[in-house]
Design an enzyme around this catalytic site. Structure first.
Site, PDB file in Angstrom:
ATOM      1  N   PRO A 211      -0.421   4.680   0.924  1.00  0.00           N
ATOM      2  CA  PRO A 211      -1.495   5.604   1.302  1.00  0.00           C
ATOM      3  C   PRO A 211      -1.017   7.045   1.383  1.00  0.00           C
ATOM      4  CG  PRO A 211      -0.661   4.459   3.237  1.00  0.00           C
ATOM      5  CD  PRO A 211       0.070   3.884   2.063  1.00  0.00           C
TER       6      PRO A 211
ATOM      7  N   ASN B   4       0.831  -1.205   0.000  1.00  0.00           N
ATOM      8  CA  ASN B   4       0.000   0.000   0.000  1.00  0.00           C
ATOM      9  C   ASN B   4       0.869   1.261   0.000  1.00  0.00           C
ATOM     10  OD1 ASN B   4       0.457  -1.495   2.384  1.00  0.00           O
ATOM     11  ND2 ASN B   4      -0.777  -0.110   3.587  1.00  0.00           N
TER      12      ASN B   4
ATOM     13  N   CYS C 120      -7.981   4.920  -4.262  1.00  0.00           N
ATOM     14  CA  CYS C 120      -6.907   5.478  -5.092  1.00  0.00           C
ATOM     15  C   CYS C 120      -7.125   6.865  -5.684  1.00  0.00           C
ATOM     16  CB  CYS C 120      -6.577   4.494  -6.202  1.00  0.00           C
ATOM     17  SG  CYS C 120      -5.804   3.023  -5.516  1.00  0.00           S
ATOM     18  N   PHE C 121      -8.310   7.157  -6.199  1.00  0.00           N
ATOM     19  CA  PHE C 121      -8.460   8.426  -6.917  1.00  0.00           C
ATOM     20  C   PHE C 121      -8.002   9.610  -6.062  1.00  0.00           C
ATOM     21  CE2 PHE C 121     -11.962   7.142 -10.195  1.00  0.00           C
ATOM     22  CZ  PHE C 121     -10.990   6.518 -10.945  1.00  0.00           C
ATOM     23  N   GLN C 122      -8.559   9.688  -4.855  1.00  0.00           N
ATOM     24  CA  GLN C 122      -8.221  10.856  -4.031  1.00  0.00           C
ATOM     25  C   GLN C 122      -6.734  10.859  -3.660  1.00  0.00           C
ATOM     26  OE1 GLN C 122     -10.947  12.484  -1.147  1.00  0.00           O
ATOM     27  NE2 GLN C 122      -9.418  12.236   0.445  1.00  0.00           N
TER      28      GLN C 122
ATOM     29  N   ASN D 150      -5.332   7.998 -13.484  1.00  0.00           N
ATOM     30  CA  ASN D 150      -6.326   8.138 -12.417  1.00  0.00           C
ATOM     31  C   ASN D 150      -6.840   9.572 -12.318  1.00  0.00           C
ATOM     32  OD1 ASN D 150      -6.464   5.496 -11.761  1.00  0.00           O
ATOM     33  ND2 ASN D 150      -5.441   5.646  -9.783  1.00  0.00           N
ATOM     34  N   ALA D 151      -5.954  10.545 -12.547  1.00  0.00           N
ATOM     35  CA  ALA D 151      -6.385  11.945 -12.482  1.00  0.00           C
ATOM     36  C   ALA D 151      -7.396  12.233 -13.599  1.00  0.00           C
ATOM     37  CB  ALA D 151      -5.171  12.873 -12.601  1.00  0.00           C
ATOM     38  N   PHE D 152      -7.128  11.713 -14.813  1.00  0.00           N
ATOM     39  CA  PHE D 152      -8.065  11.945 -15.924  1.00  0.00           C
ATOM     40  C   PHE D 152      -9.417  11.274 -15.659  1.00  0.00           C
ATOM     41  CE2 PHE D 152      -6.351  13.788 -19.987  1.00  0.00           C
ATOM     42  CZ  PHE D 152      -5.224  14.365 -19.414  1.00  0.00           C
TER      43      PHE D 152
ATOM     44  N   GLU E 185     -11.646  -2.264  -9.138  1.00  0.00           N
ATOM     45  CA  GLU E 185     -12.257  -3.246  -8.260  1.00  0.00           C
ATOM     46  C   GLU E 185     -13.667  -3.562  -8.750  1.00  0.00           C
ATOM     47  OE1 GLU E 185     -11.719  -2.357  -4.072  1.00  0.00           O
ATOM     48  OE2 GLU E 185      -9.708  -1.629  -4.511  1.00  0.00           O
TER      49      GLU E 185
HETATM   50  P1  NAD Z   1      -3.802  -3.240   0.197  1.00  0.00           P
HETATM   51  O1  NAD Z   1      -3.720  -2.385   1.388  1.00  0.00           O
HETATM   52  O2  NAD Z   1      -5.060  -4.016  -0.084  1.00  0.00           O
HETATM   53  O3  NAD Z   1      -2.613  -4.317   0.238  1.00  0.00           O
HETATM   54  C1  NAD Z   1      -1.294  -3.997   0.535  1.00  0.00           C
HETATM   55  C2  NAD Z   1      -0.694  -5.152   1.343  1.00  0.00           C
HETATM   56  O4  NAD Z   1       0.708  -4.913   1.509  1.00  0.00           O
HETATM   57  C3  NAD Z   1      -1.263  -5.287   2.756  1.00  0.00           C
HETATM   58  O5  NAD Z   1      -1.830  -6.575   2.916  1.00  0.00           O
HETATM   59  C4  NAD Z   1      -0.048  -5.084   3.670  1.00  0.00           C
HETATM   60  O6  NAD Z   1      -0.058  -5.905   4.834  1.00  0.00           O
HETATM   61  C5  NAD Z   1       1.088  -5.471   2.758  1.00  0.00           C
HETATM   62  N1  NAD Z   1       2.375  -4.913   3.176  1.00  0.00           N
HETATM   63  C6  NAD Z   1       2.679  -3.639   3.516  1.00  0.00           C
HETATM   64  N2  NAD Z   1       3.981  -3.529   3.827  1.00  0.00           N
HETATM   65  C7  NAD Z   1       4.512  -4.764   3.688  1.00  0.00           C
HETATM   66  C8  NAD Z   1       5.841  -5.276   3.848  1.00  0.00           C
HETATM   67  N3  NAD Z   1       6.845  -4.486   4.208  1.00  0.00           N
HETATM   68  N4  NAD Z   1       6.038  -6.591   3.619  1.00  0.00           N
HETATM   69  C9  NAD Z   1       5.014  -7.401   3.252  1.00  0.00           C
HETATM   70  N5  NAD Z   1       3.749  -6.963   3.068  1.00  0.00           N
HETATM   71  C10 NAD Z   1       3.508  -5.659   3.279  1.00  0.00           C
HETATM   72  O7  NAD Z   1      -3.456  -2.322  -1.049  1.00  0.00           O
HETATM   73  P2  NAD Z   1      -3.940  -2.498  -2.573  1.00  0.00           P
HETATM   74  O8  NAD Z   1      -5.319  -1.960  -2.748  1.00  0.00           O
HETATM   75  O9  NAD Z   1      -3.628  -3.880  -3.032  1.00  0.00           O
HETATM   76  O10 NAD Z   1      -2.972  -1.459  -3.294  1.00  0.00           O
HETATM   77  C11 NAD Z   1      -1.601  -1.720  -3.458  1.00  0.00           C
HETATM   78  C12 NAD Z   1      -1.008  -0.706  -4.421  1.00  0.00           C
HETATM   79  O11 NAD Z   1      -1.635  -0.834  -5.701  1.00  0.00           O
HETATM   80  C13 NAD Z   1      -1.229   0.757  -4.009  1.00  0.00           C
HETATM   81  O12 NAD Z   1      -0.102   1.496  -4.375  1.00  0.00           O
HETATM   82  C14 NAD Z   1      -2.424   1.170  -4.838  1.00  0.00           C
HETATM   83  O13 NAD Z   1      -2.407   2.564  -5.097  1.00  0.00           O
HETATM   84  C15 NAD Z   1      -2.203   0.407  -6.112  1.00  0.00           C
HETATM   85  N6  NAD Z   1      -3.421   0.120  -6.884  1.00  0.00           N
HETATM   86  C16 NAD Z   1      -4.559  -0.280  -6.260  1.00  0.00           C
HETATM   87  C17 NAD Z   1      -5.687  -0.603  -7.000  1.00  0.00           C
HETATM   88  C18 NAD Z   1      -6.963  -1.061  -6.347  1.00  0.00           C
HETATM   89  O14 NAD Z   1      -7.956  -1.208  -7.041  1.00  0.00           O
HETATM   90  N7  NAD Z   1      -7.008  -1.296  -5.055  1.00  0.00           N
HETATM   91  C19 NAD Z   1      -5.628  -0.569  -8.391  1.00  0.00           C
HETATM   92  C20 NAD Z   1      -4.433  -0.160  -9.010  1.00  0.00           C
HETATM   93  C21 NAD Z   1      -3.351   0.167  -8.231  1.00  0.00           C
HETATM   94  C1  UGA Z   2      -9.880   3.110 -10.386  1.00  0.00           C
HETATM   95  C2  UGA Z   2      -9.519   3.080 -11.873  1.00  0.00           C
HETATM   96  O1  UGA Z   2     -10.723   2.917 -12.635  1.00  0.00           O
HETATM   97  C3  UGA Z   2      -8.553   1.951 -12.177  1.00  0.00           C
HETATM   98  O2  UGA Z   2      -8.158   1.996 -13.531  1.00  0.00           O
HETATM   99  C4  UGA Z   2      -7.334   2.095 -11.279  1.00  0.00           C
HETATM  100  O3  UGA Z   2      -6.444   1.022 -11.487  1.00  0.00           O
HETATM  101  C5  UGA Z   2      -7.770   2.120  -9.835  1.00  0.00           C
HETATM  102  O4  UGA Z   2      -8.702   3.211  -9.629  1.00  0.00           O
HETATM  103  C6  UGA Z   2      -6.636   2.359  -8.883  1.00  0.00           C
HETATM  104  O5  UGA Z   2      -5.617   2.884  -9.240  1.00  0.00           O
HETATM  105  O6  UGA Z   2      -6.877   2.018  -7.726  1.00  0.00           O
HETATM  106  P1  UGA Z   2     -11.547   1.753  -8.825  1.00  0.00           P
HETATM  107  O7  UGA Z   2     -11.305   2.883  -7.870  1.00  0.00           O
HETATM  108  O8  UGA Z   2     -11.379   0.375  -8.333  1.00  0.00           O
HETATM  109  O9  UGA Z   2     -10.568   1.902 -10.083  1.00  0.00           O
HETATM  110  O10 UGA Z   2     -13.020   1.855  -9.416  1.00  0.00           O
HETATM  111  P2  UGA Z   2     -13.711   2.841 -10.485  1.00  0.00           P
HETATM  112  O11 UGA Z   2     -14.586   2.029 -11.341  1.00  0.00           O
HETATM  113  O12 UGA Z   2     -12.739   3.710 -11.148  1.00  0.00           O
HETATM  114  O13 UGA Z   2     -14.647   3.734  -9.554  1.00  0.00           O
HETATM  115  C7  UGA Z   2     -14.113   4.690  -8.658  1.00  0.00           C
HETATM  116  C8  UGA Z   2     -15.239   5.502  -8.060  1.00  0.00           C
HETATM  117  O14 UGA Z   2     -15.808   6.368  -9.039  1.00  0.00           O
HETATM  118  C9  UGA Z   2     -16.396   4.661  -7.537  1.00  0.00           C
HETATM  119  O15 UGA Z   2     -16.897   5.239  -6.356  1.00  0.00           O
HETATM  120  C10 UGA Z   2     -17.411   4.734  -8.648  1.00  0.00           C
HETATM  121  O16 UGA Z   2     -18.716   4.477  -8.221  1.00  0.00           O
HETATM  122  C11 UGA Z   2     -17.217   6.168  -9.104  1.00  0.00           C
HETATM  123  N1  UGA Z   2     -17.650   6.414 -10.495  1.00  0.00           N
HETATM  124  C12 UGA Z   2     -17.082   5.747 -11.527  1.00  0.00           C
HETATM  125  C13 UGA Z   2     -18.627   7.377 -10.736  1.00  0.00           C
HETATM  126  O17 UGA Z   2     -19.142   8.014  -9.804  1.00  0.00           O
HETATM  127  N2  UGA Z   2     -19.001   7.629 -12.021  1.00  0.00           N
HETATM  128  C14 UGA Z   2     -18.438   6.967 -13.076  1.00  0.00           C
HETATM  129  O18 UGA Z   2     -18.836   7.256 -14.237  1.00  0.00           O
HETATM  130  C15 UGA Z   2     -17.457   6.010 -12.826  1.00  0.00           C
END
Ligand code: NAD
Ligand code: UGA
Length: 452
Positions: free
Chosen positions: A88, A86, A271-273, A219-221, A160
């Protein structure tokens, strides 16, 4: 090849499960320091709910997909190590509230430097500020003792709720690396992994910095489109235009496109924020205040949209919700996930609790303990109840708030619901999911977002 992934979260788990599923010739070990999470990955109840994930994990686990807390061994044995921890928003010190907290990434880099015995390819899967690879490289190279490390950036674009479909058929896979012969060889090794199932023309390769920056930019776009349509939704409400009609009308322009124009109570998710805050912080760091302020507007508009929704609920209900029962349908940040991080529902519920409303929450996938953590309340809090279905949540309620677009909400028997509510029966559709005309015919005082 032996692949290790550090971080068994929403990204590490599904992504590695897909690689193991598609590439039987590779062994994939996902490690985490969180024992409970690893236990869950090894059980029948996975820690992440994603349609299609259970089947893929069940098919590969124990064959070429492993989940473990033995981080050192997995690193030592691996040829390629993904960092999927993560990142954050920082909550302390310099950049608090905006910069990305990179301590977990740095710990991983130091751990690899400590235990690796031979050359490794280290892949940034986490979303990171541009130029993070420089720091990772310095940590590894300062402790290299003759070992060679190649750093790649391979950001993840899955969303997700559709993670498995996104991983199976991605719009593109992005791989950034050094443009040296060694860097190019490392890029090729990772291209080969994805090319097992992703058409080669969809695997894009760039330099490290373009790849890191492309993730924040994407993500910003995406978030910007939602804030843009949400800004217009406020104007629609003032002018009797209908935001769904406006979105459709502009989305048919092929230069604009129809996706990501759904007006809502505000975007959530982990992620977005955080990624935009990080982008804003980076722009300020590089002396670009105008660029920073441009992107910060996306967050400000989202905050406004969430606040605007709660205020409208309160003002419509005769300026008081105190002691009234409000049914909240949906708590996850979007449908088809159990994830609540930054869900708009958290902000709306907190606003209503401040007004001393009684809220009855139903979400098909979010557990009560998670809601309590999100709202910062105890299990015995008298203002919040957790319901087994929408009918229980809406019984004797003064209002219904639809905050997540779960499909099942469209199939509810709204006549039955209306018959058991207090009158006037208010319904606020924060997702523009329901047929407002049909609801009004039943008798509901129904309103959506951006609809007159
Ligand atoms: P998450 O919090 O679900 O998972 C991260 C995991 O890493 C946790 O289980 C934590 O215990 C583990 N961790 C942290 N430090 C560690 C260490 N030193 N050794 C071993 N494990 C460790 O996070 P996530 O949602 O999977 O996101 C991970 C990354 O991917 C972030 O940078 C996020 O921005 C990016 N990302 C997330 C999404 C999404 O949809 N959630 C999509 C694209 C990118
Ligand atoms: C988003 C991006 O879509 C992924 O490409 C990216 O990998 C990910 O962030 C990330 O970096 O974590 P995610 O946040 O899982 O994915 O889901 P989205 O489908 O993007 O929705 C984000 C939020 O926007 C949700 O609350 C959704 O309900 C809202 N949303 C989405 C709207 O309000 N309007 C829309 O038209 C689309």
């Amino acid at each position: 090849m032996k692949i290790c992934c550090i971080g068994a979260g929403y990204v590490g788990g599904p992504t590695m499960a897909m690689i193991a599923h598609k590439c039987s010739e590779h062994t994939v070990t996902v490690v985490d320091i969180n024992q409970a999470r690893i236990d869950a990955w090894n059980s029948d109840k996975l820690p992440v709910f994603e349609p299609g994930l259970d089947e893929i994990v069940a098919g590969a686990r124990g064959t070429n997909l492993f989940f473990s807390t033995d981080v050192d061994t997995a690193i030592r044995e691996a040829d390629m190590i993904f960092l999927s921890v993560n990142t954050p928003t920082k909550t302390y010190g310099v950049g608090a509230g905006r910069a990305a907290d990179l301590r977990f990434i740095e710990k991983c880099a130091r751990k690899i430097a400590e235990v690796a015995e031979d050359d490794k390819i280290v892949v940034e899967k986490s979303t990171l500020p541009v130029r993070t690879a420089e720091s990772v490289k310095r940590i590894l190279e300062s402790n290299s003792n003759g070992r060679k490390f190649q750093i790649l950036s391979n950001p993840e674009f899955l969303a997700e709720g559709t993670a498995m479909a996104d991983l199976e058929a991605p719009d593109r896979v992005l791989i950034g690396g050094d443009q040296t012969p060694e860097g190019k060889a490392a890029i090729q090794a990772l291209v080969d992994v994805y090319a097992t199932w992703v058409p080669r023309e969809r695997v894009l390769t760039t330099n490290l910095w373009s790849s890191e920056l492309s993730k924040l930019t994407a993500n910003a776009f995406l978030a910007q489109r939602i804030s843009s349509i949400n800004a217009i939704s406020a104007l629609c409400e003032a002018t009797e235009a209908n935001v769904d009609e406006v979105a459709h009308a502009i989305g048919t322009d092929s230069r604009i496109g129809p996706k990501f124009l759904k007006s809502s109570v505000g975007f959530g998710g982990s992620c977005f924020q955080k990624d935009i805050l990080n982008l804003v912080y980076l722009c300020e760091h590089f002396g670009l205040p105008e660029v920073a302020s441009y992107w910060n507007g996306v967050i400000e508009m989202n905050d406004y949209q969430k606040r605007r929704f709660s205020r409208r609920v309160i003002s419509t209900m005769f300026n008081t919700v105190s002691d009234k029962k409000i049914a909240v349908l949906g708590f996850a940040f979007k449908k088809d996930t159990n994830d609540t991080r930054e869900s708009a529902a958290i902000y709306i519920c907190k606003d209503l609790l401040e007004e001393q409303a009684n809220i009855a929450i139903y979400d098909p996938k979010v557990e009560a303990a998670q809601i309590q953590r999100d709202l910062g309340i105890d299990a015995d809090n008298q203002y919040v109840t957790y319901c087994k279905d929408a009918y229980e949540a809406t019984k004797d309620a003064h209002a219904i708030l639809v905050l997540t677009q779960w499909d099942e909400f469209q199939a509810l028997d709204f006549q039955k619901i209306y018959d058991q509510m207090q009158l006037p029966a208010f319904l606020f559709d924060g997702r523009n999911l329901l047929d407002l005309e049909a609801l009004r015919e039943i008798g509901f005082e129904a309103s959506g977002i951006g609809k007159g």
